[in-house]
Design an enzyme around this catalytic site. Structure first.
Site, mmCIF file in Angstrom:
data_model
loop_
_atom_site.group_PDB
_atom_site.id
_atom_site.type_symbol
_atom_site.label_atom_id
_atom_site.label_comp_id
_atom_site.label_asym_id
_atom_site.label_seq_id
_atom_site.Cartn_x
_atom_site.Cartn_y
_atom_site.Cartn_z
ATOM 1 C CB SER A 1 32.386 -18.034 6.747
ATOM 2 O OG SER A 1 33.039 -19.177 7.228
ATOM 3 C CG HIS B 1 16.227 -0.192 28.356
ATOM 4 N ND1 HIS B 1 17.071 0.128 29.400
ATOM 5 C CD2 HIS B 1 15.193 0.691 28.429
ATOM 6 C CE1 HIS B 1 16.557 1.145 30.084
ATOM 7 N NE2 HIS B 1 15.429 1.511 29.515
ATOM 8 C CE LYS C 1 28.392 -16.078 9.232
ATOM 9 N NZ LYS C 1 28.202 -16.017 10.639
#
Ligand code: ARG
Length: 491
Positions: free
Chosen positions: A276, A155, A282
């Site tokens: 970016s 999960h 980034k």
């Protein structure tokens, strides 16, 4: 020359718009060389069967080799498909009295089915090699990390400690099944439909076994109606590709998650990252994201194929022309993805320290603690589960005193009274002993992983030989075809 196909039965020539709508010329780029191979094999067989004479055979073969040399661009793209365009070019070269004999006992229906199978066979072989390389990379990396602890997830929540080797080998195992599925599909692709003609075979005395052999197929698509009208081999391959792509997208998804600041388990090589246009700091895992996205191409191709083939009456229907490009789109995407994934895994930086530190957060050793209670004190697992569950509410590393206080509430007695010691608790909470204990077949214990890895390596070695054998059969068939063609050209 006027259109060799439409000059008989039909009057009007097609305008651009209709032609563009109905033609497969663009997609047929995929089958250009295969179509020539099919023409060569069919012509050789026609001569051997006495259906055309040696002189015509020689001229046709020479013409075909010339067309092959000139390449697809030299063909007339105003034809509805490559088969008729190629025949028209041949007739231009050697005259209709010679070139017009090549299509004896044949239809474009068996021709195209044969071409698709020839090309797909090559693609599958290439794909097998690429999956092999990716599996090799996974196993190689796993070998280095049999002792690198990490949290295992269910999960997407920390669940139990495991090792990076164990995790990587799970992906490799899935790829191993993909490999088997490709091999299995190959055996059904590698059958020859040629000689089925339009669908009812032909009154010419063809030798179907001879063209099968010249093209290096493993057998015949015997029933001539089935041979021209079935595309279940495309559906099967598209389904195999989809499965593979879905397995890759699961790896890709993990690479995206693992390279986030929150996880920081790995860092992808710059070559696979983008930045970016506005945020200069980034480093984005774009290649992995794209792979996740490209999975849609494979799923879409499968859906298209299923929809196109559903409800088609026997035998050939032109709908089938719409089926073919889907398999090319899919195989192209899937092959590229396997290759890119191999590089991405091979070059990524593994942050072993982070993995190890994270291996115990979220009380991942809770299961082992409960198991220890069972083994050492004899209480039922369900009761141990309850005790550890209560402990987990407010701590990740309970002391023996804390354990006893909870067990007194649940069991009305202490576990230390039933033989549990502080040392046992310490052992249970230690992630290294956790994984060392998990040495059942397929578990993450380093010694078990080493056994498993060596078994996988042996299997991979076998796969390597299988690929080599397939390639050899195909290559030597093609060499043989060319040498027969060479001989008949001279005579
Ligand atoms: N371009 C066609 C295809 O891909 C070739 C077969 C055409 N046959 C026909 N009867 N029109 O299916």
């Amino acid at each position: 020359m006027s259109n060799i196909l439409r000059r008989g039965r039909l009057e009007a020539s097609q305008d651009e718009e209709i032609l563009r709508y109905t033609s497969s010329m663009e997609a047929d780029r995929w089958i250009f060389y295969a179509d020539i191979a099919v023409d060569l094999a069919h012509t050789v067989m026609l001569k051997e069967q006495g259906i055309i004479n040696a002189e015509d055979c020689s001229k046709i073969l020479a013409g075909l080799l010339k067309i092959r040399e000139e390449g697809m661009e030299k063909l007339d793209f105003s034809y509805e498909d490559i088969h008729i365009s190629l025949e028209s070019r041949l007739i231009d070269m050697v005259g209709e009295d010679v070139g017009g004999r090549m299509h004896s006992g044949r239809s474009r229906n068996d021709e195209v089915a044969t071409c698709i199978r020839l090309v797909l066979r090559e693609e599958l072989t290439g794909l097998l090699e690429e999956i092999f390389a990716l599996r090799t990379t996974f196993l190689g990396l796993a070998e280095k990390h049999t002792s690198t602890l990490m949290p295992g997830f269910t999960h997407l929540q920390h669940a139990q400690p495991t090792t990076l080797a164990h995790h990587l080998c799970a992906h490799e195992a899935a790829l191993g099944r993909d490999f088997d599925r490709v091999q299995d599909a190959f055996s059904r692709v590698n059958l020859c439909p040629l000689g089925a003609a339009a669908f009812a075979s032909t009154g010419f005395n063809l030798n179907r076994k001879r063209t099968e052999e010249l093209l290096g197929f493993e057998g015949l698509m015997e029933n001539s109606m089935d041979a021209v009208s079935s595309r279940d081999f495309l559906i099967e391959c598209a389904s195999v590709f989809t499965n593979l792509m879905i397995n890759l997208s699961r790896v890709a998804e993990e690479l995206v998650i693992w390279s986030s600041s929150e996880f920081n388990f790995v860092e992808l090589d710059d070559a696979y990252a983008s930045t970016s246009s506005i945020m200069p700091q980034k480093k984005n895992p774009d290649t992995a994201e794209l792979m996740r996205g490209k999975t849609g191409v494979a799923v879409g191709a499968l859906m298209s194929l299923l929809t196109i083939c559903k409800g088609l009456p026997l035998s050939y229907n032109r709908d089938l022309q719409e089926a073919t490009p889907n398999i090319w789109r899919s195989v192209e995407t899937v092959r590229a993805s396997v290759k890119v994934m191999e590089g991405m895994i091979r070059t990524m930086k593994v942050h072993s320290k982070v993995l190890e530190a994270q291996s115990i957060t979220g009380f991942t050793t809770a299961t082992e603690l409960a198991d220890t209670f069972v083994r050492e004190t004899g209480i039922p697992f369900r009761t141990a589960h309850q005790i550890v569950g209560i402990l987990a509410k407010d701590c990740e590393s309970p002391s023996i005193e804390k354990i006893d206080s909870v067990s007194r509430i649940v069991l009305e007695e202490s576990l230390s009274g039933r033989g549990l010691t502080e040392n046992m608790v310490k052992e249970a909470l230690n992630p290294v002993s956790n994984i060392q204990r998990r040495k059942v077949i397929g578990g993450p214990a380093p010694e078990e992983m080493r056994r498993y890895l060596s078994k996988r390596q042996t299997e991979l070695e076998l796969n390597k030989q299988e690929i080599a054998t397939l390639k050899d059969i195909i290559d030597s068939a093609f060499e043989n075809l060319l040498s027969v063609v060479g001989e008949y050209r001279k005579s």
